[in-house]
Design a protein around this motif. Structure first.
Motif, short mmCIF file in Angstrom:
data_model
loop_
_atom_site.label_atom_id
_atom_site.label_comp_id
_atom_site.label_asym_id
_atom_site.label_seq_id
_atom_site.Cartn_x
_atom_site.Cartn_y
_atom_site.Cartn_z
N ALA A 71 0.80 -1.26 -0.10
CA ALA A 71 -0.09 0.00 -0.05
C ALA A 71 0.87 1.30 -0.13
CB ALA A 71 -0.92 0.05 1.35
N THR A 72 1.14 1.91 -1.13
CA THR A 72 2.08 2.68 -1.26
C THR A 72 1.34 4.30 -2.04
OG1 THR A 72 2.44 2.12 -3.39
CG2 THR A 72 3.93 1.51 -1.52
N SER A 73 1.69 5.32 -1.18
CA SER A 73 1.14 6.65 -1.91
C SER A 73 2.12 7.70 -1.84
CB SER A 73 -0.16 7.18 -0.94
OG SER A 73 0.40 7.30 0.43
N SER A 74 1.83 8.88 -2.72
CA SER A 74 2.68 9.89 -2.57
C SER A 74 2.09 11.21 -3.11
CB SER A 74 4.06 9.52 -3.75
OG SER A 74 4.76 10.88 -3.75
N ASN A 75 2.24 12.17 -2.67
CA ASN A 75 1.82 13.34 -3.21
C ASN A 75 2.45 14.07 -4.42
OD1 ASN A 75 -0.33 13.65 -1.46
ND2 ASN A 75 1.18 14.36 0.27
N SER A 76 3.69 13.71 -4.72
CA SER A 76 4.27 13.94 -5.71
C SER A 76 5.75 12.99 -6.08
CB SER A 76 5.07 15.49 -5.26
OG SER A 76 5.81 15.92 -6.48
N SER A 77 5.50 12.04 -6.69
CA SER A 77 6.26 11.41 -7.19
C SER A 77 6.83 11.57 -8.65
CB SER A 77 5.84 9.81 -7.48
OG SER A 77 5.76 9.30 -6.20
N TYR A 78 8.34 11.91 -8.49
CA TYR A 78 8.76 12.42 -10.02
C TYR A 78 8.39 11.39 -11.16
CZ TYR A 78 12.04 13.79 -13.40
OH TYR A 78 12.51 14.09 -14.62
N ALA A 79 8.21 11.72 -12.25
CA ALA A 79 8.00 10.79 -13.50
C ALA A 79 8.45 11.51 -14.60
CB ALA A 79 6.63 10.14 -13.63
N ALA A 80 9.50 11.13 -15.28
CA ALA A 80 9.98 12.01 -16.79
C ALA A 80 9.11 11.63 -17.72
CB ALA A 80 11.60 11.43 -16.76
N LEU A 81 7.63 11.99 -17.76
CA LEU A 81 7.02 11.60 -18.82
C LEU A 81 6.92 12.27 -20.03
CD1 LEU A 81 3.58 11.52 -16.61
CD2 LEU A 81 4.90 9.54 -17.29
#
Length: 210
Positions: free
Chosen positions: A128-138
């Protein structure tokens, strides 16, 4: 068993001496032992990896100050060792990497270096993982894909499993690489649970001697 019976007849009845029978018993025992050891340790059966359950309750794109994803993801990942005699020992940590549009946005360690997976056993990992701002080089293309999927409420998220193990009685270290493509319907908190169909993960082709 026919050939073995014939061999036994030749040894124990052709010569009426007990020492020949004992020699035959020893030879038969060695042959049987060799066959058992060959079946137990001569051939590796690779792990089975499945995602038995998964839910996504948040998946938002953040573009300032950098491209990132805010998410809440829960899943149940199962790994089975089908070998009846060989255990697995991690020579590197076992890690699950979350990807969207082929770009990583988070990593979760499942098991540490040195952990063992007994023969015939199944390990279940509840994540069970969460983040308000996980960097992603989209990049631009990834942002376009996000908006396209966000319009449908169904997101394509990949869980990639990586690690390295050594099997009992084998010196070779074997890489573990598995891909688990998921289609997750966004289910905001408080809404009815979304039915998830079990996903069998695809293992990369094994290296030589693995």
């Amino acid at each position: 068993m026919g050939k073995l019976d014939d061999y036994w007849d030749d040894c124990c009845y052709k010569w009426d001496e007990w020492k020949y029978c004992l020699a035959c018993i020893g030879i038969v025992a060695v042959v049987v032992l060799f066959a058992v050891l060959l079946a137990a340790f001569g051939f590796v059966r690779h792990i089975n990896v499945t995602i038995d359950d998964a839910s996504l309750t948040r998946f938002e794109l953040v573009t300032t100050p950098v491209t990132a994803l805010a998410y809440n993801l829960s899943l149940t990942l199962t790994i089975r060792n089908p070998n009846w005699a060989m255990s697995l020992k991690n020579t590197k940590p076992l890690v699950a990497t979350y990807k969207f549009d082929e770009q990583m946005f988070d990593r979760v360690q499942l098991a540490d270096k040195g952990d063992k997976h007994p023969p015939g056993k199944t390990r279940v990992y509840h994540l069970a993982t969460s983040s308000n701002s996980s960097y992603a080089a989209l990049g631009n293309a990834g942002e376009v894909e996000y908006r396209k999927e966000n319009a449908t409420g169904v997101f394509k998220v990949e869980v990639a499993l990586t690690g390295e193990v050594r099997y009992t009685a084998r010196h070779t270290k074997c890489k573990i690489e598995a891909s688990c493509p998921l289609k997750l319907q966004l289910a905001p908190p408080g809404t009815a649970a979304v039915v998830f169909e079990k996903v069998k993960c695809k293992l990369a082709k094994a290296e030589k001697n693995c």
